[in-house]
Scaffold this motif. Structure first.
Motif, mmCIF file in Angstrom:
data_model
loop_
_atom_site.group_PDB
_atom_site.id
_atom_site.type_symbol
_atom_site.label_atom_id
_atom_site.label_comp_id
_atom_site.label_asym_id
_atom_site.label_seq_id
_atom_site.Cartn_x
_atom_site.Cartn_y
_atom_site.Cartn_z
ATOM 1 N N LYS A 164 0.852 -1.193 0.000
ATOM 2 C CA LYS A 164 0.000 0.000 0.000
ATOM 3 C C LYS A 164 0.885 1.239 0.000
ATOM 4 O O LYS A 164 2.008 1.228 0.506
ATOM 5 N N PHE A 165 0.364 2.287 -0.578
ATOM 6 C CA PHE A 165 1.073 3.562 -0.659
ATOM 7 C C PHE A 165 0.428 4.509 0.346
ATOM 8 O O PHE A 165 -0.700 4.967 0.151
ATOM 9 N N ILE A 166 1.148 4.762 1.439
ATOM 10 C CA ILE A 166 0.614 5.558 2.540
ATOM 11 C C ILE A 166 1.022 7.008 2.345
ATOM 12 O O ILE A 166 2.185 7.369 2.542
ATOM 13 N N ASN A 167 0.070 7.831 1.924
ATOM 14 C CA ASN A 167 0.353 9.227 1.588
ATOM 15 C C ASN A 167 1.583 9.324 0.675
ATOM 16 O O ASN A 167 2.466 10.142 0.894
ATOM 17 N N SER A 168 1.604 8.456 -0.305
ATOM 18 C CA SER A 168 2.721 8.452 -1.252
ATOM 19 C C SER A 168 2.207 8.083 -2.635
ATOM 20 O O SER A 168 1.290 7.277 -2.779
ATOM 21 N N ASP A 169 2.817 8.693 -3.638
ATOM 22 C CA ASP A 169 2.465 8.454 -5.035
ATOM 23 C C ASP A 169 3.250 7.251 -5.545
ATOM 24 O O ASP A 169 4.473 7.142 -5.337
ATOM 25 N N SER A 170 2.591 6.307 -6.228
ATOM 26 C CA SER A 170 3.255 5.071 -6.641
ATOM 27 C C SER A 170 4.438 5.333 -7.561
ATOM 28 O O SER A 170 5.494 4.688 -7.443
ATOM 29 N N LYS A 171 4.305 6.256 -8.484
ATOM 30 C CA LYS A 171 5.403 6.543 -9.410
ATOM 31 C C LYS A 171 6.556 7.227 -8.681
ATOM 32 O O LYS A 171 7.736 6.982 -8.982
ATOM 33 N N PHE A 172 6.228 8.083 -7.691
ATOM 34 C CA PHE A 172 7.274 8.716 -6.887
ATOM 35 C C PHE A 172 8.029 7.652 -6.097
ATOM 36 O O PHE A 172 9.268 7.689 -6.011
ATOM 37 N N VAL A 173 7.304 6.683 -5.521
ATOM 38 C CA VAL A 173 7.948 5.597 -4.772
ATOM 39 C C VAL A 173 8.879 4.812 -5.699
ATOM 40 O O VAL A 173 9.994 4.443 -5.313
ATOM 41 N N TYR A 174 8.428 4.562 -6.907
ATOM 42 C CA TYR A 174 9.249 3.855 -7.899
ATOM 43 C C TYR A 174 10.583 4.571 -8.102
ATOM 44 O O TYR A 174 11.656 3.937 -8.081
ATOM 45 N N TYR A 175 10.535 5.886 -8.282
ATOM 46 C CA TYR A 175 11.779 6.633 -8.500
ATOM 47 C C TYR A 175 12.630 6.706 -7.237
ATOM 48 O O TYR A 175 13.867 6.670 -7.320
ATOM 49 N N ILE A 176 12.004 6.790 -6.083
ATOM 50 C CA ILE A 176 12.757 6.763 -4.823
ATOM 51 C C ILE A 176 13.508 5.436 -4.702
ATOM 52 O O ILE A 176 14.693 5.391 -4.351
ATOM 53 N N PHE A 177 12.824 4.335 -4.997
ATOM 54 C CA PHE A 177 13.456 3.022 -4.913
ATOM 55 C C PHE A 177 14.627 2.907 -5.894
ATOM 56 O O PHE A 177 15.675 2.360 -5.558
ATOM 57 N N LYS A 178 14.435 3.413 -7.110
ATOM 58 C CA LYS A 178 15.521 3.379 -8.096
ATOM 59 C C LYS A 178 16.693 4.238 -7.635
ATOM 60 O O LYS A 178 17.861 3.869 -7.817
ATOM 61 N N TYR A 179 16.404 5.366 -7.046
ATOM 62 C CA TYR A 179 17.454 6.278 -6.602
ATOM 63 C C TYR A 179 18.237 5.683 -5.427
ATOM 64 O O TYR A 179 19.469 5.795 -5.380
#
Length: 419
Positions: A322-337
């Protein structure tokens, strides 16, 4: 039995149909050969940094000579090996290992030394060196060389093989030059695209670093309602924007191991199964509603995928539940970074330590709108890179087709000045 129809202007030879005004001849009629010096000709003391480069197969890359300046000899040593010095217009070819490594010597490489693993092809006036280089790097000729060269574990090309090698070439040297120039123009376009992609990738990497850490703010989020510039605050991660927060991954994008895929569910279907290293369409039922973010659990760590549709996360993967107050695409880029390789554990096959990942802190915008805006910019950059990479792949395929057609005479180029 039907007879093969020969098109007008062509003739049948032992290697197939070629233009009437082309030749099928041994390479030895158009060049002489010189194998590089034996290893005993050079001593360890002859090698110096920044000396005269030695060209061995590993220095021949994509039709060009790429020097390794640690693989160079002194001027005094080179004087004893004059007959092995390369001249402008020579073709240098690797004679050990992978065949097809060959390059035309330019003014830049004039006087460099042919190494023990290479051979000099000194081209006669009847043949254009750049055209010959293309012939020698073509798939059909590489195959012919491999079939007639010696060696079981490592192919070893000798002078006799090259001397007897049958090549097809236009009798008109101007046509040889035209073909070589056309292929060089395509190479130049490929090089320009490769450079552009590398530049765009570097810009994207720098943009990720700036936007995902808050060092650079998007204009619409950089000011307070009264117009004053937003500042920064200190925290465990250093200085972060005053309206960002430090959060553990487990608190905004918790991960869970994927599911086994029962044999009864496997069929050609609509929904992708996401493995640790990619996506395979294999079944007609989904386990998770999209969009989602999936990363490798073992072996292939660091691979992160954003899935827009419904999907089945395989048990080789970890997926964000689940994405808790987070955007799925933003999480994707955070994980890649972040680079999930940092959470590897185990002495054998590396496995992602989920507890370490969950406790890892990052700074993220409190505003979901800012997260989405950052992700949109990075996604647009990815889309541009994808377009360029597809274009590059297409041009590479076109080049392969051009080589096959032009080097066999199936396609003829118009010549401005006929002899």
């Amino acid at each position: 039995m039907s007879r093969k129809v020969i098109p007008p202007g062509y003739k049948l030879t032992e290697v197939g149909v070629i233009p009437e005004d082309w030749l099928l001849q041994k390479l030895g009629l158009h060049a002489s050969f010189r194998t590089g010096p034996f290893g005993s000709a050079l001593h360890k003391s002859d090698y110096v940094d920044g000396g005269i480069p030695v060209v061995n197969p590993m220095q021949i890359v994509d039709g060009k000579v790429v020097p390794t300046f640690s693989m160079a000899i002194s001027g005094d040593a080179a004087k004893k090996l004059v007959e092995f010095r390369l001249s402008v217009g020579d073709v240098v070819i690797g004679r050990r290992g992978d065949m097809g490594r060959c390059a035309v010597i330019t003014e830049k490489e004039n006087g460099w030394l042919c190494g023990t693993g290479s051979m000099i092809i000194r081209v006669k006036p009847s043949c254009d060196a750049a055209f010959l280089q293309r012939i020698l790097s073509s798939a059909s000729v590489i195959s012919a060389i491999e079939n007639t060269s010696v060696g079981t574990t490592m192919i070893n090309l000798n002078q006799g093989t090259l001397r007897e090698l049958q090549i097809v070439l236009p009798e008109n040297k101007n046509e040889q030059i035209a073909i070589a120039n056309a292929l060089s123009d395509t190479d130049e376009l490929i090089a320009i695209l490769e450079h552009l992609i590398a530049k765009k990738q570097s810009i994207k990497t720098a943009t990720m670093q700036q936007l995902l850490t808050g060092r650079t703010r998007l204009p619409q989020f950089a000011k307070h309602p009264d117009g004053t510039i937003k500042g920064y605050k200190s925290g465990e991660l250093g200085h972060i924007p005053e309206d960002w927060e430090e959060r553990e991954i487990g608190k905004f994008a918790p991960l869970q191991r994927g599911f086994d895929l029962p044999a009864s569910k496997r069929s050609e279907g609509l929904y992708p199964v996401v493995y640790s290293n990619g996506i395979v369409n294999t079944h007609n039922h989904f386990q998770v509603k999209g969009p989602g973010v999936v990363t490798g659990r073992s072996g292939t760590l660091g691979k992160v995928h954003h899935i827009a549709c419904d999907f089945w996360p395989h048990n080789t993967s970890l997926w964000v539940t689940k994405f808790i107050n987070s955007d799925s695409k933003f999480v994707y880029y955070i994980f890649k970074y972040i680079g999930f390789e940092r959470f590897a554990s185990g002495s054998g096959v590396p496995t992602l330590n989920r507890n370490d990942a969950h406790s890892f802190k990052v700074a993220i915008p409190s505003s979901l709108k800012e997260q989405t805006a950052i992700a949109t910019i990075l996604s647009d950059m990815d889309a541009e890179l994808t377009v360029l990479e597809k274009k590059l792949s297409k041009i590479r395929n076109i080049k392969q087709g051009m080589m096959q057609q032009l080097l066999t005479g199936r396609i003829r180029l118009p010549l401005d000045n006929q002899p």
